[in-house]
Write a protein that holds these residues in place. Sequence first.
Motif, PDB file in Angstrom:
ATOM      1  N   VAL A  50       0.896  -1.155   0.000  1.00  0.00           N
ATOM      2  CA  VAL A  50       0.000   0.000   0.000  1.00  0.00           C
ATOM      3  C   VAL A  50       0.936   1.206   0.000  1.00  0.00           C
ATOM      4  CG1 VAL A  50      -1.669   1.328   1.350  1.00  0.00           C
ATOM      5  CG2 VAL A  50      -1.849  -1.178   1.237  1.00  0.00           C
ATOM      6  N   THR A  51       0.747   2.110  -0.951  1.00  0.00           N
ATOM      7  CA  THR A  51       1.663   3.242  -1.068  1.00  0.00           C
ATOM      8  C   THR A  51       0.900   4.556  -1.106  1.00  0.00           C
ATOM      9  OG1 THR A  51       1.732   3.183  -3.494  1.00  0.00           O
ATOM     10  CG2 THR A  51       3.348   1.845  -2.325  1.00  0.00           C
ATOM     11  N   VAL A  52       1.595   5.605  -0.695  1.00  0.00           N
ATOM     12  CA  VAL A  52       1.074   6.968  -0.741  1.00  0.00           C
ATOM     13  C   VAL A  52       2.196   7.884  -1.183  1.00  0.00           C
ATOM     14  CG1 VAL A  52      -0.687   6.613   1.032  1.00  0.00           C
ATOM     15  CG2 VAL A  52       1.590   7.377   1.699  1.00  0.00           C
ATOM     16  N   GLY A  53       1.851   9.066  -1.629  1.00  0.00           N
ATOM     17  CA  GLY A  53       2.886   9.992  -2.049  1.00  0.00           C
ATOM     18  C   GLY A  53       2.398  11.421  -2.082  1.00  0.00           C
ATOM     19  N   ALA A  54       3.361  12.319  -2.193  1.00  0.00           N
ATOM     20  CA  ALA A  54       3.099  13.749  -2.312  1.00  0.00           C
ATOM     21  C   ALA A  54       3.693  14.223  -3.633  1.00  0.00           C
ATOM     22  CB  ALA A  54       3.728  14.506  -1.142  1.00  0.00           C
ATOM     23  N   GLY A  55       2.991  15.151  -4.301  1.00  0.00           N
ATOM     24  CA  GLY A  55       3.433  15.600  -5.612  1.00  0.00           C
ATOM     25  C   GLY A  55       3.644  17.097  -5.690  1.00  0.00           C
ATOM     26  N   ARG A  56       4.288  17.474  -6.783  1.00  0.00           N
ATOM     27  CA  ARG A  56       4.525  18.881  -7.096  1.00  0.00           C
ATOM     28  C   ARG A  56       4.751  19.027  -8.590  1.00  0.00           C
ATOM     29  NH1 ARG A  56       9.438  21.907  -5.219  1.00  0.00           N
ATOM     30  NH2 ARG A  56       8.557  23.253  -6.787  1.00  0.00           N
ATOM     31  N   TYR A  57       4.617  20.248  -9.081  1.00  0.00           N
ATOM     32  CA  TYR A  57       4.932  20.543 -10.474  1.00  0.00           C
ATOM     33  C   TYR A  57       6.436  20.760 -10.635  1.00  0.00           C
ATOM     34  CZ  TYR A  57       0.019  21.319 -11.602  1.00  0.00           C
ATOM     35  OH  TYR A  57      -1.326  21.168 -11.808  1.00  0.00           O
ATOM     36  N   THR A  58       6.948  20.425 -11.827  1.00  0.00           N
ATOM     37  CA  THR A  58       8.335  20.716 -12.204  1.00  0.00           C
ATOM     38  C   THR A  58       8.304  21.485 -13.531  1.00  0.00           C
ATOM     39  OG1 THR A  58       8.647  18.710 -13.529  1.00  0.00           O
ATOM     40  CG2 THR A  58       9.101  18.548 -11.148  1.00  0.00           C
ATOM     41  N   LYS A  59       9.455  21.894 -14.027  1.00  0.00           N
ATOM     42  CA  LYS A  59       9.505  22.622 -15.300  1.00  0.00           C
ATOM     43  C   LYS A  59       9.011  21.766 -16.466  1.00  0.00           C
ATOM     44  CE  LYS A  59      13.041  26.032 -14.329  1.00  0.00           C
ATOM     45  NZ  LYS A  59      14.341  26.597 -14.698  1.00  0.00           N
ATOM     46  N   THR A  60       9.174  20.433 -16.362  1.00  0.00           N
ATOM     47  CA  THR A  60       8.790  19.554 -17.474  1.00  0.00           C
ATOM     48  C   THR A  60       7.591  18.665 -17.166  1.00  0.00           C
ATOM     49  OG1 THR A  60      10.359  17.857 -16.764  1.00  0.00           O
ATOM     50  CG2 THR A  60      11.140  19.487 -18.369  1.00  0.00           C
ATOM     51  N   GLY A  61       7.044  18.771 -15.968  1.00  0.00           N
ATOM     52  CA  GLY A  61       5.901  17.918 -15.640  1.00  0.00           C
ATOM     53  C   GLY A  61       5.625  17.855 -14.161  1.00  0.00           C
ATOM     54  N   LEU A  62       5.871  16.668 -13.575  1.00  0.00           N
ATOM     55  CA  LEU A  62       5.509  16.400 -12.201  1.00  0.00           C
ATOM     56  C   LEU A  62       6.629  15.664 -11.483  1.00  0.00           C
ATOM     57  CD1 LEU A  62       2.234  14.503 -13.115  1.00  0.00           C
ATOM     58  CD2 LEU A  62       2.450  16.969 -12.871  1.00  0.00           C
ATOM     59  N   ALA A  63       6.614  15.738 -10.169  1.00  0.00           N
ATOM     60  CA  ALA A  63       7.523  14.943  -9.344  1.00  0.00           C
ATOM     61  C   ALA A  63       6.742  14.433  -8.149  1.00  0.00           C
ATOM     62  CB  ALA A  63       8.716  15.773  -8.883  1.00  0.00           C
ATOM     63  N   TYR A  64       7.029  13.194  -7.777  1.00  0.00           N
ATOM     64  CA  TYR A  64       6.391  12.583  -6.616  1.00  0.00           C
ATOM     65  C   TYR A  64       7.454  11.963  -5.707  1.00  0.00           C
ATOM     66  CZ  TYR A  64       1.963  12.688  -9.174  1.00  0.00           C
ATOM     67  OH  TYR A  64       0.848  13.083  -9.862  1.00  0.00           O
ATOM     68  N   ARG A  65       7.224  12.026  -4.425  1.00  0.00           N
ATOM     69  CA  ARG A  65       7.970  11.235  -3.457  1.00  0.00           C
ATOM     70  C   ARG A  65       6.973  10.201  -2.936  1.00  0.00           C
ATOM     71  NH1 ARG A  65      12.497  13.609  -0.015  1.00  0.00           N
ATOM     72  NH2 ARG A  65      13.525  12.947  -1.918  1.00  0.00           N
ATOM     73  N   LEU A  66       7.296   8.917  -3.161  1.00  0.00           N
ATOM     74  CA  LEU A  66       6.392   7.840  -2.803  1.00  0.00           C
ATOM     75  C   LEU A  66       6.897   7.074  -1.581  1.00  0.00           C
ATOM     76  CD1 LEU A  66       5.586   6.376  -6.338  1.00  0.00           C
ATOM     77  CD2 LEU A  66       4.411   8.195  -5.076  1.00  0.00           C
ATOM     78  N   TYR A  67       5.936   6.629  -0.776  1.00  0.00           N
ATOM     79  CA  TYR A  67       6.222   5.888   0.446  1.00  0.00           C
ATOM     80  C   TYR A  67       5.419   4.602   0.495  1.00  0.00           C
ATOM     81  CZ  TYR A  67       8.010  10.398   1.995  1.00  0.00           C
ATOM     82  OH  TYR A  67       8.707  11.574   2.099  1.00  0.00           O
ATOM     83  N   ALA A  68       6.027   3.551   1.023  1.00  0.00           N
ATOM     84  CA  ALA A  68       5.305   2.325   1.336  1.00  0.00           C
ATOM     85  C   ALA A  68       4.776   2.467   2.758  1.00  0.00           C
ATOM     86  CB  ALA A  68       6.231   1.123   1.226  1.00  0.00           C
ATOM     87  N   VAL A  69       3.526   2.085   2.949  1.00  0.00           N
ATOM     88  CA  VAL A  69       2.963   2.076   4.289  1.00  0.00           C
ATOM     89  C   VAL A  69       3.403   0.772   4.951  1.00  0.00           C
ATOM     90  CG1 VAL A  69       0.852   2.133   5.671  1.00  0.00           C
ATOM     91  CG2 VAL A  69       0.995   3.459   3.540  1.00  0.00           C
TER      92      VAL A  69
END
Length: 165
Positions: free
Chosen positions: A145-164
């Motif tokens: 089961v995973t969750v993550g937080a996202g943000r915009y970048t100059k070319t798209g998106l970035a996420y930091r993902l975590y396993a619960v």
Amino acid sequence: MDSALFEGLSAGLEHLCDVAIDLAPNTVGLTTKGPFATRSVFHIGGGSFEGPRLKGKVHSGSDYPMTARNDTTTVALDVRSVWQADNGDLIYVYYFGRLVTPPHLKRDLFDPARNHAVDPGKYYWRVAPVFETASVELGWLNNLVTVGAGRYTKTGLAYRLYAVT
């Protein structure tokens, strides 16, 4: 409520990987108005992911975000993509989530020339990815089961993902 029911239950987060996704927007969004919401389509043009046990390339996929007609600050995310680990094994990744934009940031966040400059602490972007793979080596991903937080970048998106855990 009987607190004994909850003894021994706990959860934590363990860093799984960081993901950078390049988007190639398809301007369907403003012309695709349904009875309940406006849908957009953004094609994934590539990217990469890397973490303690996982590394590779993001190959393809699409994001089908939906904005409710009565709420222009909340976007429901619906993303499907194919990743390839450095060992060559394929991983199907899909996730749902929410991007909540404060009204005063809407103009900046929906402008591709400016959205990457907005502090990600000023808006709420959370996802819950699911991983599917036939890989024996990476089969442990199927059980997370995973969750993550996202943000915009100059070319798209970035996420930091975590396993619960």
